[in-house]
Motif scaffolding. Structure first.
Motif, PDB file in Angstrom:
ATOM      1  N   TRP A  80      -3.870  -4.774  13.423  1.00 41.27           N
ATOM      2  CA  TRP A  80      -2.607  -4.291  12.875  1.00 41.27           C
ATOM      3  C   TRP A  80      -1.688  -5.479  12.574  1.00 41.27           C
ATOM      4  O   TRP A  80      -1.698  -6.468  13.312  1.00 41.27           O
ATOM      5  N   VAL A  81      -0.902  -5.367  11.509  1.00 38.53           N
ATOM      6  CA  VAL A  81       0.114  -6.376  11.186  1.00 38.53           C
ATOM      7  C   VAL A  81       1.432  -5.627  11.024  1.00 38.53           C
ATOM      8  O   VAL A  81       1.557  -4.748  10.162  1.00 38.53           O
ATOM      9  N   VAL A  82       2.419  -5.976  11.863  1.00 44.34           N
ATOM     10  CA  VAL A  82       3.615  -5.143  12.019  1.00 44.34           C
ATOM     11  C   VAL A  82       4.904  -5.959  11.925  1.00 44.34           C
ATOM     12  O   VAL A  82       5.007  -7.049  12.484  1.00 44.34           O
ATOM     13  N   ASP A  83       5.886  -5.411  11.224  1.00 44.67           N
ATOM     14  CA  ASP A  83       7.257  -5.907  11.285  1.00 44.67           C
ATOM     15  C   ASP A  83       8.141  -4.714  11.640  1.00 44.67           C
ATOM     16  O   ASP A  83       8.354  -3.831  10.810  1.00 44.67           O
ATOM     17  N   PRO A  84       8.644  -4.661  12.870  1.00 43.19           N
ATOM     18  CA  PRO A  84       9.424  -3.498  13.297  1.00 43.19           C
ATOM     19  C   PRO A  84      10.701  -3.287  12.494  1.00 43.19           C
ATOM     20  O   PRO A  84      11.101  -2.146  12.244  1.00 43.19           O
ATOM     21  N   VAL A  85      11.379  -4.379  12.116  1.00 46.55           N
ATOM     22  CA  VAL A  85      12.564  -4.293  11.258  1.00 46.55           C
ATOM     23  C   VAL A  85      12.467  -5.411  10.223  1.00 46.55           C
ATOM     24  O   VAL A  85      12.751  -6.568  10.525  1.00 46.55           O
ATOM     25  N   ASP A  86      12.063  -5.066   9.026  1.00 47.89           N
ATOM     26  CA  ASP A  86      11.972  -6.045   7.949  1.00 47.89           C
ATOM     27  C   ASP A  86      13.246  -5.968   7.123  1.00 47.89           C
ATOM     28  O   ASP A  86      13.616  -4.893   6.641  1.00 47.89           O
ATOM     29  N   GLY A  87      13.921  -7.092   6.978  1.00 46.24           N
ATOM     30  CA  GLY A  87      15.177  -7.122   6.238  1.00 46.24           C
ATOM     31  C   GLY A  87      16.365  -7.295   7.166  1.00 46.24           C
ATOM     32  O   GLY A  87      17.314  -6.516   7.146  1.00 46.24           O
ATOM     33  N   THR A  88      16.313  -8.333   7.989  1.00 43.18           N
ATOM     34  CA  THR A  88      17.369  -8.576   8.969  1.00 43.18           C
ATOM     35  C   THR A  88      18.743  -8.691   8.313  1.00 43.18           C
ATOM     36  O   THR A  88      19.727  -8.104   8.771  1.00 43.18           O
ATOM     37  N   LYS A  89      18.824  -9.447   7.210  1.00 36.98           N
ATOM     38  CA  LYS A  89      20.116  -9.636   6.546  1.00 36.98           C
ATOM     39  C   LYS A  89      20.641  -8.324   5.973  1.00 36.98           C
ATOM     40  O   LYS A  89      21.849  -8.088   5.951  1.00 36.98           O
ATOM     41  N   GLU A  90      19.713  -7.478   5.520  1.00 37.37           N
ATOM     42  CA  GLU A  90      20.138  -6.191   4.966  1.00 37.37           C
ATOM     43  C   GLU A  90      20.646  -5.278   6.088  1.00 37.37           C
ATOM     44  O   GLU A  90      21.581  -4.503   5.892  1.00 37.37           O
ATOM     45  N   PHE A  91      20.024  -5.371   7.251  1.00 37.77           N
ATOM     46  CA  PHE A  91      20.474  -4.599   8.412  1.00 37.77           C
ATOM     47  C   PHE A  91      21.903  -4.983   8.773  1.00 37.77           C
ATOM     48  O   PHE A  91      22.766  -4.125   8.988  1.00 37.77           O
ATOM     49  N   ILE A  92      22.155  -6.294   8.802  1.00 40.99           N
ATOM     50  CA  ILE A  92      23.492  -6.784   9.150  1.00 40.99           C
ATOM     51  C   ILE A  92      24.522  -6.336   8.108  1.00 40.99           C
ATOM     52  O   ILE A  92      25.645  -5.955   8.444  1.00 40.99           O
ATOM     53  N   LYS A  93      24.117  -6.362   6.840  1.00 38.41           N
ATOM     54  CA  LYS A  93      25.037  -5.965   5.768  1.00 38.41           C
ATOM     55  C   LYS A  93      25.244  -4.458   5.699  1.00 38.41           C
ATOM     56  O   LYS A  93      26.117  -3.983   4.973  1.00 38.41           O
ATOM     57  N   ARG A  94      24.417  -3.712   6.421  1.00 41.35           N
ATOM     58  CA  ARG A  94      24.471  -2.240   6.422  1.00 41.35           C
ATOM     59  C   ARG A  94      24.270  -1.662   5.016  1.00 41.35           C
ATOM     60  O   ARG A  94      24.910  -0.665   4.646  1.00 41.35           O
ATOM     61  N   ASN A  95      23.399  -2.269   4.241  1.00 43.39           N
ATOM     62  CA  ASN A  95      23.148  -1.718   2.906  1.00 43.39           C
ATOM     63  C   ASN A  95      21.928  -0.790   2.862  1.00 43.39           C
ATOM     64  O   ASN A  95      21.570  -0.282   1.801  1.00 43.39           O
ATOM     65  N   GLY A  96      21.306  -0.575   4.009  1.00 48.52           N
ATOM     66  CA  GLY A  96      20.209   0.383   4.095  1.00 48.52           C
ATOM     67  C   GLY A  96      18.858  -0.129   3.640  1.00 48.52           C
ATOM     68  O   GLY A  96      17.848   0.563   3.781  1.00 48.52           O
ATOM     69  N   GLU A  97      18.814  -1.351   3.099  1.00 50.79           N
ATOM     70  CA  GLU A  97      17.562  -1.850   2.521  1.00 50.79           C
ATOM     71  C   GLU A  97      16.730  -2.627   3.550  1.00 50.79           C
ATOM     72  O   GLU A  97      16.376  -3.793   3.338  1.00 50.79           O
ATOM     73  N   PHE A  98      16.402  -1.973   4.627  1.00 53.64           N
ATOM     74  CA  PHE A  98      15.516  -2.556   5.637  1.00 53.64           C
ATOM     75  C   PHE A  98      14.420  -1.537   5.925  1.00 53.64           C
ATOM     76  O   PHE A  98      14.595  -0.334   5.692  1.00 53.64           O
ATOM     77  N   THR A  99      13.290  -2.017   6.412  1.00 53.34           N
ATOM     78  CA  THR A  99      12.112  -1.160   6.521  1.00 53.34           C
ATOM     79  C   THR A  99      11.349  -1.396   7.820  1.00 53.34           C
ATOM     80  O   THR A  99      11.521  -2.414   8.493  1.00 53.34           O
ATOM     81  N   VAL A 100      10.475  -0.452   8.117  1.00 55.60           N
ATOM     82  CA  VAL A 100       9.458  -0.605   9.153  1.00 55.60           C
ATOM     83  C   VAL A 100       8.138  -0.814   8.420  1.00 55.60           C
ATOM     84  O   VAL A 100       7.762  -0.001   7.567  1.00 55.60           O
ATOM     85  N   ASN A 101       7.454  -1.912   8.713  1.00 54.01           N
ATOM     86  CA  ASN A 101       6.199  -2.235   8.036  1.00 54.01           C
ATOM     87  C   ASN A 101       5.030  -2.172   9.014  1.00 54.01           C
ATOM     88  O   ASN A 101       5.039  -2.869  10.026  1.00 54.01           O
ATOM     89  N   ILE A 102       4.027  -1.359   8.711  1.00 54.93           N
ATOM     90  CA  ILE A 102       2.813  -1.285   9.535  1.00 54.93           C
ATOM     91  C   ILE A 102       1.606  -1.293   8.612  1.00 54.93           C
ATOM     92  O   ILE A 102       1.503  -0.462   7.703  1.00 54.93           O
TER      93      ILE A 102
END
Length: 265
Positions: A80-102
């Motif tokens: 498995w290759v996983v990113d639990p929260v992809d888009g750290t800067k987007e998370f901080i900006k609260r623009n909703g453009e962050f993802t869970v990647n599996i």
């Protein structure tokens, strides 16, 4: 649906739920090495995903896990290759453009992929082997697999002769090389529209026909791209290394990706 894909879908939805529990609080937006809310979101999501994937037969490469030495990893046929929260800067900006990647990778190639967008409850699911990829708009992070399937819409890339050419650019990581790439297209006499998007959503834009090409001439890690590549590969979109001129590979000794280009041949 493939059993491992079912597990990945369930894990992504539950991870999205705990991410939004942090996102919807008044968290401190400073980036720290201690338990800042953002770090806590990463950790909580990672714990959830690991709790699902650990029951499968395959080891896990995750941004938030301690990395296994390559002397052991090189013997992994499937992982498995996983990113639990992809888009750290987007998370901080609260623009909703962050993802869970599996993603599930076999012999270095993405086989299954899930990208979940917690802020919009949109999920992208792909099986590269069967060439199937779809997106579903959900009403809840607690949606069942039946609900995911019942609301699914098949992904369909754009045709080869669109004008203007829609080029995907990063909101946070536009490089000079990417700007040069855009100028090259313009010199061919074509109009260009730059479509900005954060995280692995850039792959989804190309896979679902909302963009033509995604040049990434800046650093990424394997967990940033594996799920997106699975979704693109399932609909005939290539993710080509600018170093080897072949598809990006995974579980490499160095988990840093080379520059790449996402487009249809």
């Amino acid at each position: 649906m493939n059993k491992n894909l079912q597990i990945a879908v369930e894990a992504s939805l539950k991870a999205g739920k705990v991410i939004m529990e942090v996102y919807d609080t008044s968290f401190n937006i400073e980036i720290k090495d201690d338990k800042s809310p953002l770090t806590e979101a990463d950790k909580k999501a990672n714990d959830v995903i690991n709790s699902y994937l650990v029951n499968t037969a395959f080891p896990i490469i995750s941004e938030e896990n301690k990395q296994t030495d390559y002397s052991s990893r090189k013997n992994w046929t499937t992982c498995w290759v996983v990113d639990p929260v992809d888009g750290t800067k987007e998370f901080i900006k609260r623009n909703g453009e962050f993802t869970v990647n599996i993603a599930l990778v076999t012999n270095g190639k993405p086989e299954l992929g899930v990208i979940y967008v917690p802020a919009t409850k949109t999920i992208y699911v792909a099986n590269v082997t069967t060439k199937e990829a779809f997106k579903s708009q959900l009403n809840s992070h607690d949606a069942s697999l039946e609900e995911v399937m019942s609301s699914s819409k098949k992904l369909q890339p754009k045709g080869p002769k669109s004008n203007p050419v829609q080029v995907v650019g990063s909101r946070s990581h536009m490089s000079q090389e990417t700007l040069d790439f855009v100028e090259t297209i313009k010199k061919e006499g074509k109009d260009v529209e730059v479509v900005s998007k954060g995280s692995s959503l850039k792959f989804c834009l190309v896979a679902e026909g909302n963009a033509d090409v995604y040049p990434r001439f800046a650093p990424t890690m394997e967990w940033d791209t594996a799920a997106g590549q699975a979704i693109c590969n399932a609909v005939g979109i290539d993710v080509i290394s600018q170093k080897t001129n072949k598809s990006l590979l995974y579980n490499k000794e160095n988990l840093l990706n080379p520059w790449f280009l996402v487009s249809k041949n």
